[in-house]
Scaffold this active site. Structure first.
Site, mmCIF file in Angstrom:
data_model
loop_
_atom_site.group_PDB
_atom_site.id
_atom_site.type_symbol
_atom_site.label_atom_id
_atom_site.label_comp_id
_atom_site.label_asym_id
_atom_site.label_seq_id
_atom_site.Cartn_x
_atom_site.Cartn_y
_atom_site.Cartn_z
ATOM 1 N N ILE B 423 0.816 -1.221 0.000
ATOM 2 C CA ILE B 423 0.000 0.000 0.000
ATOM 3 C C ILE B 423 0.844 1.263 0.000
ATOM 4 C CG2 ILE B 423 -2.007 -1.053 1.125
ATOM 5 C CD1 ILE B 423 -1.034 0.295 3.746
ATOM 6 N N CYS B 484 -2.404 -12.240 0.297
ATOM 7 C CA CYS B 484 -1.246 -11.340 0.334
ATOM 8 C C CYS B 484 -0.766 -11.406 1.775
ATOM 9 C CB CYS B 484 -1.624 -9.941 -0.113
ATOM 10 S SG CYS B 484 -3.115 -9.275 0.640
ATOM 11 N N SER B 485 -0.622 -10.283 2.452
ATOM 12 C CA SER B 485 -0.220 -10.372 3.856
ATOM 13 C C SER B 485 -1.450 -10.567 4.738
ATOM 14 C CB SER B 485 0.543 -9.115 4.278
ATOM 15 O OG SER B 485 1.753 -9.052 3.565
ATOM 16 N N GLY B 487 -4.673 -10.108 3.438
ATOM 17 C CA GLY B 487 -5.794 -10.606 2.644
ATOM 18 C C GLY B 487 -6.943 -9.636 2.559
ATOM 19 N N TRP B 488 -6.666 -8.340 2.717
ATOM 20 C CA TRP B 488 -7.780 -7.415 2.538
ATOM 21 C C TRP B 488 -7.487 -6.299 1.537
ATOM 22 C CZ3 TRP B 488 -7.202 -7.167 8.426
ATOM 23 C CH2 TRP B 488 -6.117 -6.361 8.792
ATOM 24 N N ASP B 489 -6.266 -6.243 1.028
ATOM 25 C CA ASP B 489 -5.997 -5.221 0.018
ATOM 26 C C ASP B 489 -5.788 -5.844 -1.363
ATOM 27 O OD1 ASP B 489 -6.097 -2.930 1.692
ATOM 28 O OD2 ASP B 489 -4.200 -3.558 2.567
#
Lengths: 760, 702
Positions: B423, B484-485, B487-489
């Site tokens: 991000i 991903c890390s 799991g929300w982006d």
């Protein structure tokens, strides 16, 4: 990702086994992609013997190579198709019994040379570069016509002028055939003289239906159409004695005597006097002029000390370029020879700014130039000052354009997926550093300024460039496109190109490199112009009757030797080439075929194409017409019929609705002939304002349709032909179906003679 | 609560100060309040065409408004002219509530004899802002949306437009937006900005230090790629009040105030909150099947507080297994079904990274669980684990206790890294993009500057990652686990995009709403954190344009497949505008749980209410429904991507926006209708005449 990581350039041409290995590596899931060439070695020789390319009358087969694999580049799964490769004196022909790729078929159906070139054929003059892949080195090496051939070629790469790359592998080709094919290719694709090309195929071309601007009537017609006063048609160049690069007929100021014309011409480069090419009823003329010849006499003189007047001029430091020239009080005073009292003394000065390139000009030439400009001035009914655009100063040079093009070519002809993605990462900055778009932007800007001068200031515009037939052709054509609604139609656009580029002698042979000579003179001015038109079509969707697809087709058509339009340096060069051919083949009639004939022809000259013979040629034509005709333009025509009362008046020949319907009927009708009848009466020029362009770089778009026409994205995915996959369809297809419905409605109505009754 | 109720009642009464003649207040204000964001963008684009092109033919279309346009162009400003008659002269007046840009196509450009249609349609844009007829408003009383209340007004304020120069007028602040009106021009120049888009407010110039005109005032930095500058007169002492009010209402969260969405009480025909029902959506996908079950194990958000209440999980995994897996996945975000292929049963599941750590911990339950997911799909004996991160980042995460699945531990699984950056990289990229696009574009280096922002590069990465997932599911019939890390982006971007490619339902208007509600909202993309709703910490490192990036990707696909989407880019822009506006409750808060706690569904309006109630405005006329059964594989090379200038460059009048094809298509349909009408009339007339007259010979025509 896998695919392009594993695919190195060398892998493709090493061994056959490698293809399989690569494929196995790719199909990680376990399914195997069927390898098409697997059956190659098993093919019987008996079948091979029968395979022949389709030859046109007069075409001779020169070399053949059997068992050649053809690869579309950048294919992740490396499927080549096998066939036989022929080199004739016209084309490189690949003959195969395997099905054609959709992409190739599409491109073929939308090409203007599909009447005599098959799907797998490439005209020799389209070949830009030939590279070899040899067995022992992974690197590709460029082959020139005089290169010493290696004993064995493992592969040949053709880079075409249409920015297409085709690879052939000779892995299974019998020894010797590969070399023979390569030698034939190199010899015939890069001839020493234009008449060595295959220029005539023995079929009489259909009438293109447009004037060729080589007859006095054509120019008179143009003068009448534009109603531009005070210019006359001169036939003084009848035997090209005046200027070889101009047609036999030219339009010059009314007051200029032929003798004076001849005298003046000597002082311009290429003995090319200024010529009228377009004008407005209000009297503003568009004139193209070459630079004056460099002085031969006073090479040793110090230019500053030489002529006091010139020194004076230089000191006055006139603005050059877009502000045009100015009447200079301090400049030369030049009396015109004819003793007209009120206008006999015109103070004329060609501006020579300090930033100008040092040109050695002698006084006589300078005087002639000024005199010609004075005459242009006097042609204007209101005696308004003409504006001079010195294009050599304000536009990129031909050399710069060529350098840009080479960068552009590099960017769009990657060898393998790795290179593709590497270039793609920096696509925008590379595109910018090629400066191609900035050249386009400059051309558009200058054209816009010239158009504004003509339209709003009613001043004549003189476009001057070194030879008078390169950048002046670009700007002159663009100005007309911006101002003249007729030029925005297909027929008008054909006329424009015929006039500005073909008749007024853009040196296509030199600029597009049709021969091996004068390589340093190459410069794709033609492509630059087409790109400018593309930008116009982007910014004005409904203005042009043709699509950008058609512009792409025109670029590709310029590399086919059977299209006489884009082959020669001038009309006289065309005549002499035709003479040479006739002398060599006294029996055979020589037909030089203008590219515009495509519109008038329905059938392919190649009657029975090996592949896709079941395909209706008419269908192919329909789809090409739909690709070339701008549906939004037709929509605009229908829109004017949809206003209240228009339908009622449609059968009244005096109404505009009648003409609109005639226009639509030509475009959509069953006849599938040229979009216009050649016998169309003169429609006088109606200036209805200029198309406004936004020439800033951020508002120009790279012409992907053209640059990436053959370059499909290397597939990262293994399966691309799934039925569920949505193929990108033409965005205009929806529009077309409604246009057809509207056409049929109208046709239906008219067939019942209803409007006639209602009108009474 | 009671206090709030009173307040909103007050506001409601306040809004009735605004009276319109002829139209019911609620309807009228809806048009104004809601469509303004979208319409502003289009109106600014209309100005853009005129501002830098001196029109050669003044005869084209749209009568009186053309003169005003030259005065009124510029940064997202809207002009209201006195009469609406000009815009709808030809063919029936447009339905109320239609965003002006869609009206334009069918009316304006049809009525004018077009010399160059694009020019005319630009003019059309302009005249379409002419809509609120004969309003009886005093200049400083702007029309308000229901629940909106005027909080403060400052006169003699100058708006420093970067494109057209200073404009003097009145600046009003409400609890929802700031409104600047300049009576200098006719029609008055108007600028409305919902305070939700404000990222930070800075004072420019001190009381004693400011010298020169317009050097004393405030600068407002917005989240939608623009900055606004207002100059105040020192002697008026208006700046302090304005700044205070702005700070208070732009950052309600920092001032312990409710979001405006809780005061907004517009009534819509459609109830947007019911567009997404988790069970219904799973049933649509064919669940439960013999291999997949629906569980309410997370009903109380105890197992995973950032996940929704309803999950679809492999039937073979027991609730106990789920608890064990949750312990091994970051923040308990276990692999849960996102999408299942209707034929092959290949699935897309999403989760957070496994807690492998430096020591390389393993979890038998997690391994078995992944095996269950693979087994649920009989077509393939392999499963892909797509890690959205660059592999370096994935490795680095091991130090923080995270990491990625090792192929040794997970049999039959192949881990692939999709190289999408985090991000912070994206935030920086957007910042650079804004520098390049706003306020002025450096033409000579436009392309290289654009490339240097890497924005399109990131878009390409996300798109090709999603494409790879879609390809595995569609072409290889293999299930894919995405993480991903947290799991929300990136995970949300990837699953939502690949679902959009695979399933035509998500390309319809309600389907797209479901997609966002499901993959983004219910699975806990931290909207509040990433956008910073109502929060004044503009440098908060948790902010990032992840959702914007996703919408950009959707736009890129839409551009490549213009027939495959039921909506147009206008809907995407509207969604993005209300992502920041805080007018609707949809994007507030970080997770489903928080939204339940705050009673968002009962106390605010859903964005989908607006969109579904005005569906016609967002509908793509080119949409062909049979594309629903197709899969889209977009091209992802850089040369086929382009900057979404209609969004990023919309404030810049020098950026020429392409007229969208769907507008021309609408025009075509209209032309066709007109033509057929005329033909029919003619036919009838003739039929009538022929019954009276004796038949006669008609001469041939054509």
């Amino acid at each position: 990702m896998n695919s392009h990581r594993k695919g190195t350039p060398s892998a493709r041409f090493t061994t056959y086994i490698d293809f399989e290995e690569i494929n196995d590596g790719l199909t990680t899931v376990g399914e195997t992609v069927p390898l098409r060439p697997i059956d190659v070695p098993e093919e019987t020789n008996v079948d091979e013997e029968k395979i022949e390319p389709h030859l046109l009358p007069g075409e001779i087969m020169i070399a053949r190579a059997n068992n050649v694999l053809k690869f579309a580049p950048l294919k992740a799964n490396r499927t080549g198709i096998s066939g036989t490769l022929f080199v004739t004196n016209f084309k490189v022909s690949f003959v195969t019994s395997l099905p054609v790729e959709t992409k190739e078929r599409d491109m073929h159906s939308r090409s203007l040379q599909n009447r005599f070139l098959g799907v797998h054929d490439v005209c020799l003059s389209e070949v830009d570069m030939v590279n070899q892949f040899s067995e022992d080195s992974a690197k590709k090496k460029r082959l020139l016509y005089n290169t010493q051939m290696p004993p064995r070629l493992s592969g040949l790469q053709l880079v075409l002028k249409s920015l297409r790359v085709i690879n052939f592998s000779f892995k299974f080709t019998p020894t010797g055939e590969d070399i023979r094919v390569a030698q034939a290719l190199l010899h015939h694709a890069f001839p020493t003289s234009i008449d060595h090309l295959f220029l005539s195929c023995g079929y009489a071309p259909s009438s293109p239906g447009i004037p060729d601007f080589c007859r006095p009537a054509d120019w008179e017609h143009e003068l009448q159409r534009t109603r531009c006063p005070n210019w006359r048609v001169s036939k003084h160049n009848e035997f090209f004695n005046l200027c070889a690069s101009l047609p036999t007929v030219l339009v010059v100021p009314r007051d200029l005597l032929d003798a004076q014309l001849e005298q003046a011409a000597q002082h311009f480069q290429g003995t090319r006097p200024p010529v009228w090419c377009w004008g407005t009823p209000a009297g503003a003329a568009l004139v193209r002029m070459a630079q004056i010849s460099p002085s031969i006499t006073d090479n040793n003189d110090n230019p500053v000390a030489r002529v006091p007047v010139l020194a004076l001029q230089a000191a006055s430091g006139f603005l050059v370029g877009r502000t045009g020239w100015q009447w200079a009080e301090r400049g030369l005073h030049l009396a015109l020879e004819e003793g007209k009292p009120s206008h006999s003394r015109l103070s004329v000065s060609k501006s020579v700014g300090s930033n100008m390139k040092k040109r050695k000009v002698d006084e006589a030439s300078q005087q002639q130039e000024n005199r010609m400009m004075g005459l242009v001035h006097r042609c204007h009914p209101m005696r308004l000052q003409p504006k001079i655009f010195d294009l050599d100063q304000i536009l990129p040079s031909l050399k710069e354009i060529q350098i840009s093009y080479i960068k552009l070519r590099e960017l769009h002809t990657p060898d393998d997926p790795t290179q593709f993605w590497e270039q793609d990462r920096h696509y925008f900055s590379r595109l910018e550093s090629s400066r191609w778009l900035s050249h386009v932007s400059k051309c558009l800007e200058v054209a816009q300024n010239a158009a504004t001068a003509i339209l709003h200031q009613n001043s004549s515009v003189i476009l001057q460039d070194a030879s008078g037939c390169d950048l002046s052709a670009v700007i002159s054509s663009l100005v007309q496109l911006l101002l003249d609604p007729h030029v925005r139609t297909i027929r008008g656009f054909h006329c424009l190109i015929q006039k500005e580029w073909v008749a007024l002698g853009h040196p296509f042979t030199k600029r597009l490199g049709h021969t091996r000579n004068q390589v340093e003179e190459q410069s794709p001015v033609w492509l630059l112009f087409l790109d400018c038109v593309y930008q116009v079509s982007l910014q004005h969707h409904t203005a042009l009757e043709f699509t950008s697809e058609y512009l792409v087709a025109l670029w590709h058509a310029a590399h086919c030797s059977l299209h006489s339009s884009f082959m020669f340096n001038s009309v006289s060069a065309k005549y002499s080439a035709s003479d040479v051919l006739q002398r060599e083949n006294p029996q055979q009639p020589i037909y030089l075929r203008p590219v515009w004939s495509w519109w008038a022809e329905n059938k392919s000259i190649i009657e029975n194409e090996q592949n896709g013979s079941d395909e209706e040629p008419l269908d192919c034509k329909t789809s090409a017409r739909e690709a070339f005709l701008n549906v939004h333009y037709i929509q605009k025509l229908f829109k004017s019929l949809a206003i209240s009362g228009a339908v009622r008046r449609i059968s009244d020949p005096l109404s505009s609705a009648y003409h609109t319907w005639q226009h639509i009927d030509c475009l959509m009708g069953e006849t599938r002939q040229l979009p216009y009848d050649p016998a169309t009466p003169i429609v006088p020029l109606q200036l209805d304002g200029s198309l406004r362009l936004d020439t800033s770089l951020s508002n120009l778009r790279p012409w992907l349709n053209c640059f990436c026409a053959w370059l499909s994205e290397p597939a990262m995915l293994t399966l691309n032909d799934s039925e569920s996959l949505l193929k990108d369809s033409s965005p205009a297809s929806h529009h077309w179906s409604h246009i057809h419905e509207m056409y049929n409605t109208m046709k239906d109505l008219l067939s019942q003679n209803l409007t006639n009754g209602a009108a009474q | 609560m009671a206090a709030r109720g009173q307040r909103s009642a007050k506001r409601r009464s306040g809004c009735f100060l605004v009276m319109f003649s002829g139209v019911k207040p609620d309807k009228r204000s809806k048009v104004k309040g809601i469509t303004q964001l979208g319409s502003r963008s289009s109106s600014s684009s209309s100005h853009s065409s005129n501002s830098n092109t001196t029109r050669s033919n003044s005869s084209s279309g749209s009568g009186g408004s053309s003169s005003s346009s030259s005065n009124n162009k510029g940064g997202g400003c809207k002009s209201h002219s006195g009469s609406s008659s000009g815009s709808s002269s030809g063919s029936g007046s447009p339905p109320a509530g239609t965003p002006p840009h869609t009206q334009m196509a069918s009316h304006e450009s049809l009525n004018s004899e077009s010399k160059s249609s694009s020019l005319n349609s630009k003019l059309g844009h302009e005249s379409m802002t002419v809509r609120d007829g004969s309003r009886t408003l005093r200049p400083d009383e702007p029309p308000l949306v229901p629940g909106e209340q005027l909080e403060g007004t400052a006169r003699e304020v100058t708006y420093l437009c970067p494109y057209v120069g200073p404009k003097k007028g009145t600046l009003s602040v409400t609890n929802y937006r700031l409104i600047f009106r300049s009576p200098e021009t006719d029609p008055p120049f108007e600028l409305e900005v919902p305070l939700g888009v404000v990222s930070r407010i800075e004072k420019v110039g001190g009381a004693n230090t400011s010298r020169g005109e317009n050097s004393y005032g405030i600068e407002i930095f917005c989240k939608d790629i623009r900055n606004l500058r207002f100059a105040h007169k020192q002697e008026n002492h208006s700046r302090r009040m304005v700044t205070e009010k702005l700070l208070q209402y732009a950052f309600p969260a920092s001032h312990k105030l409710p979001f405006f969405a809780f005061g907004y009480n517009e009534q819509y025909q459609e109830r947007g909150w019911s567009v997404y029902e988790p069970i219904a959506e799973l049933k649509r996908q064919g669940l439960p099947t013999e291999s997949w079950r629906i569980t309410r194990i997370n009903e109380q958000y105890e197992l995973c507080e950032t996940y929704p209440a309803v999950w679809a999980v492999p039937a073979a995994a027991s609730d106990n297994d789920l608890r064990n897996v949750a312990a091994f996945r970051s923040r308990g975000r276990i692999p849960v079904l996102s999408w299942i292929h209707p034929e092959s049963q290949a699935t897309i599941t999403r989760c957070a990274q496994p807690l492998v750590g430096v020591s390389g911990k393993r979890s038998r339950d997690d391994e078995a669980y992944i095996q269950h997911i693979m087994d649920a799909n009989a077509q393939s004996h392999k499963i892909f684990i797509m890690d959205a991160r660059p592999s370096v980042n994935a490795v680095a995460n091991k130090a923080k206790g995270g990491g990625y699945e090792s192929e040794d531990a997970y049999q039959n699984a192949e881990v692939q890294f999709l190289d999408i950056h985090n991000i912070h990289v994206m935030r920086e990229s957007l910042r650079k993009l804004q520098e390049v696009c706003y306020p002025h574009i450096d033409n000579s280096h436009w392309l290289s500057n654009l490339e240097a922002t890497h924005w399109l590069d990131h878009i390409r990465c996300v798109l090709s990652g999603a494409l790879r997932i879609a390809d595995k599911v569609e072409s290889h019939k293999t299930s894919v686990v995405v993480h991903c890390s947290d799991g929300w982006d990136r995970t949300a971007q990837l699953t939502a995009l690949s679902m959009l490619m695979l399933d035509g339902y998500y390309r319809t208007i309600p389907g797209f709403a479901v997609l966002l509600e499901k993959e983004w909202l219910s699975f806990g993309h931290k909207f509040a954190q990433r956008v910073g709703h109502g929060d004044d910490r503009h440098q908060d490192a948790d902010r990032s344009p992840v959702f914007l990036q996703f919408v950009d990707c959707v736009w890129q696909i839409l551009k490549q497949f213009p027939h495959a989407f039921q909506f147009t880019e206008d809907m995407l822009i509207t969604i993005l505008d209300h992502l920041y506006s805080c007018l609707f409750g949809t994007f507030l808060y970080n997770s489903e749980r928080e939204r339940i706690e705050k009673e968002v569904k009962t106390k605010t309006v859903s964005l989908w209410s607006l969109i579904l109630s005005n569906k016609a405005d967002f509908e793509n006329p080119l949409y062909s429904a049979n594309t629903k059964h197709h899969v889209l594989f977009p091209r992802t090379s850089m040369r086929h991507l382009c900057l979404w200038d209609k969004y990023y460059c919309r404030w810049n009048p020098s950026m020429r926006q392409q007229e969208p094809v769907h507008i021309r298509y609408k025009e075509l349909l209209h032309v066709k209708e007109q033509l057929e009408k005329h033909v029919d009339e003619l036919r009838k007339e003739l039929a009538a005449r022929q019954t009276h007259d004796s038949p006669r010979v008609a001469s041939a025509i054509v």
